[in-house]
Design a protein around this motif. Sequence first.
Motif, PDB file in Angstrom:
ATOM      1  N   PRO A  29      39.851  51.332   8.014  1.00 25.36           N
ATOM      2  CA  PRO A  29      39.004  51.004   9.597  1.00 25.36           C
ATOM      3  C   PRO A  29      39.840  50.522  10.682  1.00 25.36           C
ATOM      4  CG  PRO A  29      37.990  50.210   7.575  1.00 25.36           C
ATOM      5  CD  PRO A  29      39.426  50.819   7.069  1.00 25.36           C
ATOM      6  N   ALA A  30      39.837  50.880  11.702  1.00 26.20           N
ATOM      7  CA  ALA A  30      40.319  50.396  12.962  1.00 26.20           C
ATOM      8  C   ALA A  30      39.954  48.972  13.530  1.00 26.20           C
ATOM      9  CB  ALA A  30      40.563  51.546  14.079  1.00 26.20           C
ATOM     10  N   THR A  31      40.676  48.389  14.237  1.00 31.92           N
ATOM     11  CA  THR A  31      40.267  47.251  15.043  1.00 31.92           C
ATOM     12  C   THR A  31      39.370  47.644  16.105  1.00 31.92           C
ATOM     13  OG1 THR A  31      42.259  46.023  14.452  1.00 31.92           O
ATOM     14  CG2 THR A  31      41.164  45.391  16.501  1.00 31.92           C
ATOM     15  N   ALA A  32      38.247  47.047  16.301  1.00 30.38           N
ATOM     16  CA  ALA A  32      37.400  47.528  17.350  1.00 30.38           C
ATOM     17  C   ALA A  32      37.309  46.190  18.666  1.00 30.38           C
ATOM     18  CB  ALA A  32      35.956  47.591  16.913  1.00 30.38           C
ATOM     19  N   ARG A  33      37.464  46.876  20.001  1.00 35.66           N
ATOM     20  CA  ARG A  33      37.518  45.806  20.981  1.00 35.66           C
ATOM     21  C   ARG A  33      36.590  46.199  21.915  1.00 35.66           C
ATOM     22  NH1 ARG A  33      42.547  42.929  20.658  1.00 35.66           N
ATOM     23  NH2 ARG A  33      43.880  43.709  19.181  1.00 35.66           N
ATOM     24  N   THR A  34      35.757  45.239  22.213  1.00 35.43           N
ATOM     25  CA  THR A  34      34.647  45.602  23.324  1.00 35.43           C
ATOM     26  C   THR A  34      34.890  44.446  24.655  1.00 35.43           C
ATOM     27  OG1 THR A  34      33.207  46.205  21.889  1.00 35.43           O
ATOM     28  CG2 THR A  34      32.287  45.756  23.815  1.00 35.43           C
ATOM     29  N   VAL A  35      35.083  44.966  25.558  1.00 31.32           N
ATOM     30  CA  VAL A  35      35.235  43.954  26.779  1.00 31.32           C
ATOM     31  C   VAL A  35      33.739  43.427  27.285  1.00 31.32           C
ATOM     32  CG1 VAL A  35      35.755  43.656  29.255  1.00 31.32           C
ATOM     33  CG2 VAL A  35      37.203  45.021  27.873  1.00 31.32           C
ATOM     34  N   VAL A  36      33.203  42.570  26.945  1.00 28.33           N
ATOM     35  CA  VAL A  36      31.881  41.860  27.358  1.00 28.33           C
ATOM     36  C   VAL A  36      31.670  41.746  28.663  1.00 28.33           C
ATOM     37  CG1 VAL A  36      30.394  39.959  26.768  1.00 28.33           C
ATOM     38  CG2 VAL A  36      31.885  40.972  25.040  1.00 28.33           C
ATOM     39  N   ALA A  37      32.767  41.144  29.419  1.00 29.93           N
ATOM     40  CA  ALA A  37      32.721  40.713  30.959  1.00 29.93           C
ATOM     41  C   ALA A  37      33.986  40.694  31.405  1.00 29.93           C
ATOM     42  CB  ALA A  37      31.664  39.545  31.245  1.00 29.93           C
ATOM     43  N   SER A  38      34.243  40.890  32.810  1.00 28.24           N
ATOM     44  CA  SER A  38      35.659  41.095  33.259  1.00 28.24           C
ATOM     45  C   SER A  38      35.450  40.858  34.602  1.00 28.24           C
ATOM     46  CB  SER A  38      36.399  42.268  32.872  1.00 28.24           C
ATOM     47  OG  SER A  38      35.875  43.407  33.258  1.00 28.24           O
TER      48      SER A  38
END
Length: 250
Positions: A29-38
């Motif tokens: 399984p890969a690392t998951a990244r989600t930008v919540v706010a920027s």
Amino acid sequence: MQSTTIGVFLVCAAALAAPAAGQTPPPAPATARTVVASTKLPMVGDTPVHFKAVSVTIPSGASSSVSSTNGILYQLSGSTEVSISGEVKTLSPGEGLFIASGNAATLKAGDGGPSTFLHFQLAPTADLDKPLEAPPAVVQELYRTAAPLPALKPGRYDLNLTRVTFPAQMPSNSPHHRSGAALYYIISGTGANTVEGKLETRPPGSLIYEPFGLVHQWGNPGAVPLTFLAFNINPEGVAAVLPGAPAKTQ
């Protein structure tokens, strides 16, 4: 007849085993990244700034207000209706919103129960002790940096809140450092944080500060995924994470 039967059986078994032996195992399984706010900040570094994080709870159906420095809200439970200059957005668990410095926001908890969220701030030294969300909100300070963020030269910066999930049993990644700084909040699972060869486990609710120049590693030794938030600032056009140690300046 018996030898013929055995021979046919062996041929069939070999035919079935061959494809299985040639199959490629599924990828890890890969690392998951989600930008919540920027957001992009036009100028940082001209005055010293700190990281600060608080937990806020607003009773069901009640309203509060906030006017503070640049920061990002992250909804943990319940829901919050955020009104800024006539624009309204409702935050559900796992969602976030950037509130710019000087903007007055009205925060209303949903009717289904209390609203609990995190408020991450990039605060000038002079604003560290200013009140945040107004009563009836209950505010608990979780963390503040003891000193201003180092190595922030005047210029444009990216500010974001990113949710990251490491798969179970993920080995520690390669040594790296931040081009700006970051503040981690462990949501679930247990992280393995290595700094200067010393490994420490980080349970849910932990806050970990990563200033510029700190060479470190992260892994997940647990049997369940590790999920954390990274409140990060980095110079515009420069990667947030850089390999190894920072280059030495003359």
